[in-house]
Scaffold this active site. Sequence first.
Site, PDB file in Angstrom:
ATOM      1  N   SER A   8       3.706  -4.821  -6.816  1.00 34.90           N
ATOM      2  CA  SER A   8       2.473  -5.487  -6.382  1.00 34.90           C
ATOM      3  C   SER A   8       2.128  -6.575  -7.388  1.00 34.90           C
ATOM      4  O   SER A   8       2.101  -6.349  -8.595  1.00 34.90           O
ATOM      5  CB  SER A   8       1.329  -4.477  -6.313  1.00 34.90           C
ATOM      6  N   MET A  66      -5.906  -4.944   3.205  1.00 32.47           N
ATOM      7  CA  MET A  66      -7.090  -4.097   3.017  1.00 32.47           C
ATOM      8  C   MET A  66      -8.278  -4.898   3.505  1.00 32.47           C
ATOM      9  O   MET A  66      -9.105  -5.374   2.727  1.00 32.47           O
ATOM     10  CB  MET A  66      -7.215  -3.707   1.541  1.00 32.47           C
ATOM     11  N   MET A 135      -1.541   6.095   0.702  1.00 33.99           N
ATOM     12  CA  MET A 135      -2.210   5.601  -0.515  1.00 33.99           C
ATOM     13  C   MET A 135      -2.352   6.741  -1.517  1.00 33.99           C
ATOM     14  O   MET A 135      -2.809   7.831  -1.166  1.00 33.99           O
ATOM     15  CB  MET A 135      -3.595   5.034  -0.182  1.00 33.99           C
ATOM     16  N   GLY A 142      -6.005  -2.439  -8.876  1.00 31.69           N
ATOM     17  CA  GLY A 142      -4.807  -1.993  -9.563  1.00 31.69           C
ATOM     18  C   GLY A 142      -5.197  -1.158 -10.772  1.00 31.69           C
ATOM     19  O   GLY A 142      -6.373  -1.080 -11.134  1.00 31.69           O
ATOM     20  N   GLY A 143      -4.219  -0.502 -11.352  1.00 26.37           N
ATOM     21  CA  GLY A 143      -4.440   0.209 -12.612  1.00 26.37           C
ATOM     22  C   GLY A 143      -5.210   1.517 -12.502  1.00 26.37           C
ATOM     23  O   GLY A 143      -5.687   2.036 -13.506  1.00 26.37           O
ATOM     24  N   GLY A 174      -0.183   2.981  -5.514  1.00 19.53           N
ATOM     25  CA  GLY A 174      -1.302   3.335  -6.385  1.00 19.53           C
ATOM     26  C   GLY A 174      -0.876   4.256  -7.508  1.00 19.53           C
ATOM     27  O   GLY A 174      -0.457   5.387  -7.270  1.00 19.53           O
ATOM     28  N   GLY A 175      -0.927   3.733  -8.726  1.00 19.10           N
ATOM     29  CA  GLY A 175      -0.642   4.559  -9.902  1.00 19.10           C
ATOM     30  C   GLY A 175       0.812   4.970 -10.052  1.00 19.10           C
ATOM     31  O   GLY A 175       1.116   5.941 -10.745  1.00 19.10           O
ATOM     32  N   GLY A 195       2.311  -1.854  -9.431  1.00 23.41           N
ATOM     33  CA  GLY A 195       1.672  -3.094  -9.862  1.00 23.41           C
ATOM     34  C   GLY A 195       1.621  -3.186 -11.364  1.00 23.41           C
ATOM     35  O   GLY A 195       2.455  -3.839 -11.998  1.00 23.41           O
ATOM     36  N   SER A 196       0.649  -2.488 -11.960  1.00 26.44           N
ATOM     37  CA  SER A 196       0.485  -2.612 -13.406  1.00 26.44           C
ATOM     38  C   SER A 196       1.712  -2.118 -14.166  1.00 26.44           C
ATOM     39  O   SER A 196       2.055  -2.687 -15.208  1.00 26.44           O
ATOM     40  CB  SER A 196      -0.790  -1.922 -13.876  1.00 26.44           C
TER      41      SER A 196
HETATM   42  C1  DX5 Z   1      -4.569  -0.948  -4.604  1.00 29.04           C
HETATM   43  C2  DX5 Z   1      -3.421  -1.811  -4.170  1.00 29.04           C
HETATM   44  C3  DX5 Z   1      -2.174  -1.536  -4.914  1.00 29.04           C
HETATM   45  C4  DX5 Z   1      -2.311  -1.799  -6.399  1.00 29.04           C
HETATM   46  C5  DX5 Z   1      -1.184  -1.161  -7.124  1.00 29.04           C
HETATM   47  O1  DX5 Z   1      -5.653  -1.163  -3.805  1.00 29.04           O
HETATM   48  O2  DX5 Z   1      -3.148  -1.606  -2.810  1.00 29.04           O
HETATM   49  O3  DX5 Z   1      -1.064  -2.204  -4.361  1.00 29.04           O
HETATM   50  O4  DX5 Z   1      -2.340  -3.147  -6.696  1.00 29.04           O
HETATM   51  O5  DX5 Z   1      -1.416  -1.304  -8.483  1.00 29.04           O
HETATM   52  P1  DX5 Z   1      -1.088  -0.126  -9.506  1.00 29.04           P
HETATM   53  O6  DX5 Z   1       0.390   0.112  -9.428  1.00 29.04           O
HETATM   54  O7  DX5 Z   1      -1.527  -0.669 -10.807  1.00 29.04           O
HETATM   55  O8  DX5 Z   1      -1.870   1.082  -9.071  1.00 29.04           O
HETATM   56 ZN    ZN Z   2      -1.192  -2.282  -2.033  1.00 29.08          ZN
END
Ligand code: DX5
Ligand code: ZN
Length: 221
Positions: A8, A66, A135, A142-143, A174-175, A195-196
Amino acid sequence: METRISPSILNCDFSDLKGELNKIRNADWVHVDVMDNHFVPNLSLGLPVVESIVGVSPIPVDCHLMIENPDVWAPKYAEAGAKSVTFHAEAATAPLRLARELRKLNTRAGIALRPATPIEPYLDILDEFDMILIMTVEPGFGGQKFISSMMNKLRKTREAVDKTGLDVWIQVDGGISRQTIEIAAEAGADTFVAGSAVYAAEDAYAEVEQLRNLAKQHHHS
Ligand code: DX5
Ligand code: ZN
């Protein structure tokens, strides 16, 4: 079952999207989070930016919407060139009509479930979708911390997909990190958003390889 990594870009450097996309050229997809400040309490990017990303990305775009009113907006992301478009079950008025419309536009149709949304109502209509997104955080940022109690929903989804023999991908978002990807893989996910974990790593390219290897080793059997 293949293993796919979809980083992400939500927490990447938005002033250098081209460079940030190039860092993850070894990934299978790039996960683009579209937030409208209504469905989730955050605003990220929209159609014009997705169009630009499609134009420069070395890998296909996996759009996670979203947003409210996906019935109207999701097809526009398919037309913009996203090869996978995922909308939220809680936001769609007519999820089956929408999924069929997306497929007609030659895009993979995904449906996403917030943590408190059960999979059961969708188990009889799995063939309508190319991907189910479970999810593992409340969408919006993120994070956040991985919610491990989602593994039960993930296992149920994997069982149902395997029973039908359909090639429906199961994505977790997510995470996801080196610490959590294994249990998600074991529970049945095959497509992993991170993502992070990827963009905070010193070497995003190497982190993608790392995550893919861990997921492969802990493949659901
Ligand atoms: C959350 C997003 C994810 C998020 C993932 O609402 O849909 O795609 O950016 O980020 P991490 O991996 O940091 O949870
Ligand atoms: Zn996402």
